[in-house]
Scaffold this active site. Structure first.
Site, PDB file in Angstrom:
ATOM      1  N   ARG A   1     -10.974  18.197   4.322  1.00 40.75           N
ATOM      2  CA  ARG A   1     -11.535  18.567   3.001  1.00 40.75           C
ATOM      3  C   ARG A   1     -10.764  18.590   1.873  1.00 40.75           C
ATOM      4  O   ARG A   1      -9.840  19.414   1.511  1.00 40.75           O
ATOM      5  CB  ARG A   1     -12.165  19.835   3.102  1.00 40.75           C
ATOM      6  CG  ARG A   1     -13.119  20.025   4.358  1.00 40.75           C
ATOM      7  CD  ARG A   1     -13.969  21.375   4.279  1.00 40.75           C
ATOM      8  NE  ARG A   1     -12.909  22.516   4.332  1.00 40.75           N
ATOM      9  CZ  ARG A   1     -12.428  23.244   5.322  1.00 40.75           C
ATOM     10  NH1 ARG A   1     -12.743  22.639   6.577  1.00 40.75           N
ATOM     11  NH2 ARG A   1     -11.744  24.117   4.940  1.00 40.75           N
TER      12      ARG A   1
ATOM     13  N   TYR B   1      -9.326  35.346 -37.811  1.00 38.26           N
ATOM     14  CA  TYR B   1      -9.868  36.696 -37.748  1.00 38.26           C
ATOM     15  C   TYR B   1      -8.876  37.814 -37.539  1.00 38.26           C
ATOM     16  O   TYR B   1      -7.701  37.281 -36.629  1.00 38.26           O
ATOM     17  CB  TYR B   1     -10.954  36.770 -36.682  1.00 38.26           C
ATOM     18  CG  TYR B   1     -12.112  36.052 -36.802  1.00 38.26           C
ATOM     19  CD1 TYR B   1     -13.138  36.591 -37.728  1.00 38.26           C
ATOM     20  CD2 TYR B   1     -12.521  35.073 -36.165  1.00 38.26           C
ATOM     21  CE1 TYR B   1     -14.042  35.890 -38.102  1.00 38.26           C
ATOM     22  CE2 TYR B   1     -13.888  34.415 -36.333  1.00 38.26           C
ATOM     23  CZ  TYR B   1     -14.503  34.802 -37.301  1.00 38.26           C
ATOM     24  OH  TYR B   1     -15.763  34.276 -37.501  1.00 38.26           O
TER      25      TYR B   1
END
Length: 389
Positions: free
Chosen positions: A222, A267
């Site tokens: 896999r 900010y």
């Protein structure tokens, strides 16, 4: 002619690099079959184009995490096997069977309700047994009682066991624990054989084990993170593949201004200029997946040079300090990827963000258009916000 995108920030996916990676994996595993793991939108790369590329390289088996991901993949690909890793809901049994998906089963109860629904539909439910050898997430306990229960549950004609697998918890690091997991798996397969349960396809290897443990390759491997160019461990002793990163994140400078000593950016005024600085604005922010945590502590690449982030990353924009870099509005900036002699890799990004490269690849929002390339030529643009309208 290249298709225009709707904003000057985007993801690039270089499919020839993905092709390189699958060929490298094939070189390592030889005749073993490869299952391509394409869950989470192919780790953020875009499941359709990734699957097309892997299919063109001979991959015919794929894995996703959920039924919705399986459904999305089946709409585009009718001639592939799709394994669903996640737990199966009883109310979705009919869709799983009609979709011709391969369900992962971890409990006898799942086998029973799939077999019952398949019998009702006069079809066959395809399953893989998940064996829990130490991950303790999903899976049958590898003991004689479970083997007997599985044998009893699969006596009907409407349930077909096509494979069995386990998942290694720490194959990237702990070889002894991985070996113990594999031995538990092998012992359980023997118990199943004694009960008359045949397992056509056995698979245990995830990306790390593919590289480190060739004796555990069984029938199929896999391939997950290594498909996308990332080694699942550090160090050079096991880096046997020439992997390439298909994903890059880019943006264009949309604004430049000069600020004087003592002036602040963004900010919270967290960046204060100590001298005259040139500040550029990029149209990408944390809503696109760029981590706010990297504010004032990481860099991007502008014309082959590192430029630090200045101030807080905003929702849709961020500012960088390009003092000393000859740049202008419209110039391309690399937030992840390579530009000339500099590179910001997924691994470096993950280190700065104090996480795994897996998470970095999956961070990016669908607001970012995906530009696909093959050997330098743009092949497709996918803007999912526009495509869903």
């Amino acid at each position: 002619m290249e298709t225009k995108i709707t904003r000057p920030a985007w993801m690039e996916v270089h499919l020839d690099r993905l092709e390189n990676n699958i060929k490298e994996i094939k070189r390592l595993v030889g005749s073993k079959e490869i299952l391509g793991v394409v869950k989470a939108d192919a780790y953020g790369h875009g499941v359709e184009e990734v699957t097309k590329t892997l299919y063109s390289c001979g991959v015919r088996k794929f894995a996703v995490a959920t039924v919705s991901e399986a459904r999305q993949l089946r709409r585009r690909f009718t001639n592939i096997d799709i394994l669903i890793f996640g737990a199966i809901q009883k109310e979705l049994a009919e869709e799983i069977i009609y979709g011709d998906f391969v369900a992962t089963v971890s409990r006898v109860e799942e086998m029973k309700f799939l077999e019952e629904k398949a019998a009702e539909l006069e079809k066959v439910a395809r399953v893989n047994l998940k064996v829990d050898t130490g991950m303790h997430r999903l899976g049958f306990n590898p003991n004689e009682k479970e083997a007997k229960a599985i044998a009893e549950a699969c006596k009907g004609e409407n349930l077909r066991i096509e494979g069995a697998y386990t998942h290694f918890a720490i194959s990237y690091e702990d070889d002894a624990f991985t070996k113990a997991q594999n031995e538990k798996y092998d012992s359980f397969i023997e118990l199943l054989h004694k009960e008359g349960v045949e397992i056509p396809i056995q698979h245990v290897c995830n990306s790390a084990a593919i590289i480190k443990d060739p004796l555990m390759h069984h029938d199929l491997v896999r391939a997950g993170i290594i498909l996308y160019g990332v080694y699942p461990f550090s160090g050079s002793e096991y880096q046997l593949l020439n992997l390439m990163h298909p994903m890059e994140i880019k943006a264009e400078i949309v604004y430049i201004r000069e600020i004087g000593p003592g002036e602040t950016v963004g900010y919270g005024r967290t960046f204060t200029a100590k001298s005259i600085r040139k500040i550029a604005t990029l149209p990408i922010g944390y809503a696109d997946g760029y981590p706010r945590r990297l504010s004032n502590r990481f860099s991007v690449i502008v014309k082959g040079k590192k430029a630090p982030i200045a101030g807080f990353v905003c929702m849709d924009q961020m500012m960088i300090d390009v003092t000393g870099i000859d740049c202008e509005v419209g110039d391309k900036v690399t937030l992840m990827g390579r530009d000339k002699g500099e590179e910001i890799s997924a691994e470096e990004f993950a280190l700065a963000y104090e996480t795994s490269p897996y998470e970095i690849l999956c961070l990016w929002s669908k607001r970012l258009p995906k530009l696909y390339y093959y050997k330098g030529k743009q092949t497709r643009v996918v803007d999912e916000l526009l495509d869903c309208q």
